[in-house]
Motif scaffolding. Structure first.
Motif, PDB file in Angstrom:
ATOM      1  N   THR A 254       0.799  -1.223   0.000  1.00 33.46           N
ATOM      2  CA  THR A 254       0.000   0.000   0.000  1.00 33.46           C
ATOM      3  C   THR A 254       0.835   1.278   0.000  1.00 33.46           C
ATOM      4  O   THR A 254       0.554   2.209  -0.775  1.00 33.46           O
ATOM      5  CB  THR A 254      -0.982   0.002   1.191  1.00 33.46           C
ATOM      6  N   PRO A 255       1.876   1.395   0.837  1.00 30.30           N
ATOM      7  CA  PRO A 255       2.687   2.621   0.790  1.00 30.30           C
ATOM      8  C   PRO A 255       3.312   2.877  -0.576  1.00 30.30           C
ATOM      9  O   PRO A 255       3.443   4.036  -1.002  1.00 30.30           O
ATOM     10  CB  PRO A 255       3.766   2.372   1.857  1.00 30.30           C
ATOM     11  N   PHE A 256       3.678   1.802  -1.282  1.00 33.36           N
ATOM     12  CA  PHE A 256       4.257   1.970  -2.607  1.00 33.36           C
ATOM     13  C   PHE A 256       3.199   2.469  -3.596  1.00 33.36           C
ATOM     14  O   PHE A 256       3.498   3.275  -4.477  1.00 33.36           O
ATOM     15  CB  PHE A 256       4.866   0.650  -3.096  1.00 33.36           C
ATOM     16  N   GLU A 257       1.958   1.965  -3.455  1.00 33.60           N
ATOM     17  CA  GLU A 257       0.884   2.432  -4.334  1.00 33.60           C
ATOM     18  C   GLU A 257       0.614   3.918  -4.111  1.00 33.60           C
ATOM     19  O   GLU A 257       0.393   4.667  -5.069  1.00 33.60           O
ATOM     20  CB  GLU A 257      -0.383   1.614  -4.077  1.00 33.60           C
ATOM     21  N   TRP A 258       0.629   4.365  -2.860  1.00 32.94           N
ATOM     22  CA  TRP A 258       0.458   5.794  -2.583  1.00 32.94           C
ATOM     23  C   TRP A 258       1.543   6.595  -3.285  1.00 32.94           C
ATOM     24  O   TRP A 258       1.271   7.647  -3.858  1.00 32.94           O
ATOM     25  CB  TRP A 258       0.529   6.046  -1.079  1.00 32.94           C
ATOM     26  N   ARG A 259       2.747   6.079  -3.234  1.00 35.87           N
ATOM     27  CA  ARG A 259       3.866   6.804  -3.832  1.00 35.87           C
ATOM     28  C   ARG A 259       3.704   6.928  -5.339  1.00 35.87           C
ATOM     29  O   ARG A 259       4.012   7.977  -5.930  1.00 35.87           O
ATOM     30  CB  ARG A 259       5.177   6.096  -3.487  1.00 35.87           C
ATOM     31  N   THR A 260       3.209   5.882  -5.995  1.00 33.65           N
ATOM     32  CA  THR A 260       3.024   5.964  -7.449  1.00 33.65           C
ATOM     33  C   THR A 260       1.971   7.007  -7.808  1.00 33.65           C
ATOM     34  O   THR A 260       2.101   7.717  -8.803  1.00 33.65           O
ATOM     35  CB  THR A 260       2.617   4.597  -8.039  1.00 33.65           C
ATOM     36  N   ARG A 261       0.910   7.113  -6.989  1.00 29.09           N
ATOM     37  CA  ARG A 261      -0.110   8.135  -7.241  1.00 29.09           C
ATOM     38  C   ARG A 261       0.465   9.536  -7.045  1.00 29.09           C
ATOM     39  O   ARG A 261       0.159  10.462  -7.818  1.00 29.09           O
ATOM     40  CB  ARG A 261      -1.320   7.910  -6.319  1.00 29.09           C
ATOM     41  N   GLN A 262       1.288   9.709  -6.038  1.00 33.69           N
ATOM     42  CA  GLN A 262       1.920  11.005  -5.796  1.00 33.69           C
ATOM     43  C   GLN A 262       2.778  11.429  -6.990  1.00 33.69           C
ATOM     44  O   GLN A 262       2.769  12.594  -7.403  1.00 33.69           O
ATOM     45  CB  GLN A 262       2.783  10.951  -4.537  1.00 33.69           C
ATOM     46  N   LEU A 263       3.518  10.465  -7.542  1.00 32.36           N
ATOM     47  CA  LEU A 263       4.383  10.778  -8.683  1.00 32.36           C
ATOM     48  C   LEU A 263       3.565  11.193  -9.900  1.00 32.36           C
ATOM     49  O   LEU A 263       3.952  12.110 -10.630  1.00 32.36           O
ATOM     50  CB  LEU A 263       5.276   9.580  -9.021  1.00 32.36           C
ATOM     51  N   ARG A 264       2.432  10.515 -10.137  1.00 29.54           N
ATOM     52  CA  ARG A 264       1.604  10.909 -11.278  1.00 29.54           C
ATOM     53  C   ARG A 264       1.053  12.323 -11.087  1.00 29.54           C
ATOM     54  O   ARG A 264       1.032  13.123 -12.025  1.00 29.54           O
ATOM     55  CB  ARG A 264       0.455   9.911 -11.464  1.00 29.54           C
ATOM     56  N   ARG A 265       0.612  12.626  -9.867  1.00 27.99           N
ATOM     57  CA  ARG A 265       0.087  13.976  -9.615  1.00 27.99           C
ATOM     58  C   ARG A 265       1.185  15.038  -9.752  1.00 27.99           C
ATOM     59  O   ARG A 265       0.937  16.139 -10.238  1.00 27.99           O
ATOM     60  CB  ARG A 265      -0.539  14.044  -8.220  1.00 27.99           C
ATOM     61  N   ARG A 266       2.386  14.685  -9.331  1.00 27.28           N
ATOM     62  CA  ARG A 266       3.471  15.658  -9.384  1.00 27.28           C
ATOM     63  C   ARG A 266       3.895  15.968 -10.812  1.00 27.28           C
ATOM     64  O   ARG A 266       4.145  17.121 -11.158  1.00 27.28           O
ATOM     65  CB  ARG A 266       4.678  15.140  -8.605  1.00 27.28           C
ATOM     66  N   HIS A 267       3.969  14.955 -11.653  1.00 26.65           N
ATOM     67  CA  HIS A 267       4.571  15.135 -12.975  1.00 26.65           C
ATOM     68  C   HIS A 267       3.573  15.314 -14.104  1.00 26.65           C
ATOM     69  O   HIS A 267       3.941  15.804 -15.176  1.00 26.65           O
ATOM     70  CB  HIS A 267       5.480  13.941 -13.301  1.00 26.65           C
ATOM     71  N   ILE A 268       2.327  14.903 -13.912  1.00 27.03           N
ATOM     72  CA  ILE A 268       1.343  14.949 -14.998  1.00 27.03           C
ATOM     73  C   ILE A 268       0.224  15.906 -14.611  1.00 27.03           C
ATOM     74  O   ILE A 268      -0.657  15.586 -13.800  1.00 27.03           O
ATOM     75  CB  ILE A 268       0.766  13.552 -15.298  1.00 27.03           C
ATOM     76  N   ALA A 269       0.236  17.093 -15.200  1.00 31.72           N
ATOM     77  CA  ALA A 269      -0.783  18.099 -14.886  1.00 31.72           C
ATOM     78  C   ALA A 269      -2.092  17.827 -15.607  1.00 31.72           C
ATOM     79  O   ALA A 269      -3.174  18.112 -15.081  1.00 31.72           O
ATOM     80  CB  ALA A 269      -0.268  19.498 -15.248  1.00 31.72           C
ATOM     81  N   ASP A 270      -2.021  17.266 -16.821  1.00 29.88           N
ATOM     82  CA  ASP A 270      -3.216  17.023 -17.615  1.00 29.88           C
ATOM     83  C   ASP A 270      -3.987  15.836 -17.044  1.00 29.88           C
ATOM     84  O   ASP A 270      -3.482  14.709 -16.987  1.00 29.88           O
ATOM     85  CB  ASP A 270      -2.810  16.749 -19.065  1.00 29.88           C
ATOM     86  N   ALA A 271      -5.235  16.085 -16.643  1.00 32.37           N
ATOM     87  CA  ALA A 271      -6.034  15.043 -16.002  1.00 32.37           C
ATOM     88  C   ALA A 271      -6.322  13.876 -16.942  1.00 32.37           C
ATOM     89  O   ALA A 271      -6.356  12.715 -16.522  1.00 32.37           O
ATOM     90  CB  ALA A 271      -7.344  15.634 -15.488  1.00 32.37           C
ATOM     91  N   GLY A 272      -6.534  14.166 -18.214  1.00 31.10           N
ATOM     92  CA  GLY A 272      -6.802  13.098 -19.178  1.00 31.10           C
ATOM     93  C   GLY A 272      -5.617  12.178 -19.333  1.00 31.10           C
ATOM     94  O   GLY A 272      -5.766  10.940 -19.362  1.00 31.10           O
ATOM     95  N   LEU A 273      -4.432  12.749 -19.438  1.00 30.60           N
ATOM     96  CA  LEU A 273      -3.225  11.932 -19.552  1.00 30.60           C
ATOM     97  C   LEU A 273      -2.999  11.156 -18.265  1.00 30.60           C
ATOM     98  O   LEU A 273      -2.619   9.980 -18.305  1.00 30.60           O
ATOM     99  CB  LEU A 273      -2.024  12.822 -19.869  1.00 30.60           C
ATOM    100  N   ARG A 274      -3.252  11.787 -17.141  1.00 29.40           N
ATOM    101  CA  ARG A 274      -3.026  11.108 -15.865  1.00 29.40           C
ATOM    102  C   ARG A 274      -3.923   9.873 -15.751  1.00 29.40           C
ATOM    103  O   ARG A 274      -3.500   8.832 -15.245  1.00 29.40           O
ATOM    104  CB  ARG A 274      -3.287  12.082 -14.710  1.00 29.40           C
TER     105      ARG A 274
END
Length: 484
Positions: A254-274
């Protein structure tokens, strides 16, 4: 006690681990057959831009040959290849390699207890012990997409990179989003006019805690070996934790899954691409990928991530299921390797002339990933169910080399012709492995770990510390020993 002759096929990490283990134990009749002109295995072949290892170098190296001079924590392909060549020279095994010698078939002569190995040049070799060390990731796999051969532009697999192909300003397409693609896509993005990434499934992305080693750190590694060992132990323990999460208690991921979501939010601003980049399978089911620049590259204006299925490749590009033809000048296949055909095109015949392909018709299997009933004196390196979802395969290869060396010593005893693992031992072992794998995360989605039948034939179901324990000393009762 004599020392039997040994033939090793392949000169990557596995083949070199085996050759060095034998030479250090006093074996004198050792030959390594290598189809290429230089040693190095996948680290010789994979020269694509950005090529490197996703396991930190302190662990992705031989325990008996630590390197205090790694330039960075996650080493790149040229440095790993240089390390392999230096180790081979240091331990005197480079001279054992017969380069330009491609093995095509091998058959066991039960009357003489010897393997007869044929090569593409017509030359024949014989030895008491045969050790295929060709790896699981050595044969590039191209997708069975209609029209693949009709593409009029430049097309190549990432493991056979066309360094003469100019990418600057070109319309480039990449099929695949696996471990190789996440390394070369950022490099290609910087050059291409446009880059279309054709994604079948989104990978889980973790940050790569990479950094160059500073001179003072390398000084510590060289003069205070304990600092190097502590770093290696820390990585090893983290990999064991990750493996435990994938095989026993998935909630630990679970902590690793949280981290992957954080990385997507940090680097991908476009909601569709995310949304496109959210995996639709449990974490760890497919290989978790470590990178710092893949997600930022996908967010660049010259990149398009296409998730519609590919229906065909045309002379002008790639057509997807929505009817769009994506016009391309260059098409790069990041589609991985033929992982389920463990010994590749080799035709191997054991007792009674039985072919290994027949024995493995229901899926590749081997006792401890090394020995197969009916194929005496044959020991695989990196064989079925010895891959890792986390950790360093080099650790596993060293344990296999130790086990095989001890079995070879048994074969050197007076009057011993060959050993053959008992079928009931292999069946009992395979049943245990498959039962444990059925409860692992790797059984929950399609990946290169799993065959179409659902059988997980690649991965080891436990911790590497368990594999170390189970291979420490061969149990000769597991084998039928045949006298000369």
């Amino acid at each position: 006690m004599g020392t039997p002759s040994v033939l090793i096929v392949g000169s990557g990490f596995g083949g070199l681990a085996m050759a060095i283990e034998l030479r250090r134990a006093g074996f004198t009749d050792v030959t390594v057959l290598e189809k290429a002109d230089t040693l190095g295995g996948v680290w010789r072949d994979n020269t694509y831009p950005g090529s490197g290892c996703d396991i930190p170098s302190p662990l992705y190296s031989f325990s008996f040959a630590p390197n205090p001079d790694w330039p960075r924590r996650y080493s790149r392909q040229p440095d790993i290849l240089a390390y392999l060549r230096a180790v081979a020279d240091r331990y005197g095994v480079t001279g054992l390699v017969r380069f330009g010698t491609e093995v095509t078939s091998a058959s066991f002569d039960a009357d003489r207890g010897r393997w007869v190995v044929d090569t593409s040049s017509g030359e024949t070799f014989e030895a008491t012990v045969l050790v295929p060390a060709v790896g699981q990731l050595s044969r590039p796999a191209l997708p069975a997409i209609p029209g693949r051969d009709t593409f009029a532009g430049r097309g190549f697999h990432s493991a056979e990179w066309d360094h003469d192909c100019e990418l600057t300003g070109k319309r480039v397409g990449v099929i695949g989003t696996g471990a190789s693609a996440i390394q070369f896509v950022p490099e290609v993005q910087r050059q291409a006019g446009t880059l279309t990434v054709f994604q079948r499934s989104a990978p889980y992305i973790m940050a790569k805690r990479d950094n160059p080693y500073r001179p003072w750190q390398r000084w510590l590694f060289r003069h205070l070996p304990l600092t190097r060992l502590i770093g290696r132990l820390r990585i090893w323990l983290l990999a064991e934790y990750a493996t435990y999460a994938m095989t026993r208690h998935r909630w630990l991921a679970t902590p690793f899954e949280w981290r992957t979501r954080q990385l997507r939010r940090r680097h991908i601003a476009d909601a569709g691409l995310r949304r496109k980049l959210v995996p639709d399978y449990p974490m760890g089911c497919k290989r978790i990928l470590f990178t710092n620049d893949y997600l930022p590259a996908l967010a660049q204006p010259n990149v398009h991530v296409e998730t519609a299925p590919i229906t065909e490749i045309t002379p002008g590009g790639v057509r997807t299921a929505d009817g769009t033809e994506h016009e391309l000048d260059v098409l790069i296949y990041g589609t991985g390797f033929a992982t389920h055909d463990f010994l590749g095109p080799l035709k191997i015949r054991g007792l009674g002339g039985r072919e290994l392909s027949e024995a493995w018709a229901g899926g590749a299997r081997a006792y401890l990933g090394m020995t197969i009933p009916g194929f005496p004196n044959l020991f695989c390196m990196y064989g079925p169910n010895t891959n890792l979802g986390a950790g360093s395969i080099v650790y596993m290869l060293e344990r296999q080399a130790r086990y095989i060396r001890r079995m070879a010593e048994h074969l050197g005893r007076p009057g011993v012709s060959y050993v053959d693992v008992r079928p009931e031992v292999e069946r009992r072992y395979d049943s245990e492995v498959q039962r444990r794998l059925a409860a692992s995360v790797w059984a929950s989605c399609a990946s290169w770990y799993r065959e179409e039948s659902g059988r997980v034939s690649a991965n080891w179901p436990g911790l590497v510390s368990e594999y170390h324990r189970r291979t420490r000393e061969p149990d000769l009762a597991d084998y039928r020993t045949v006298s000369a």
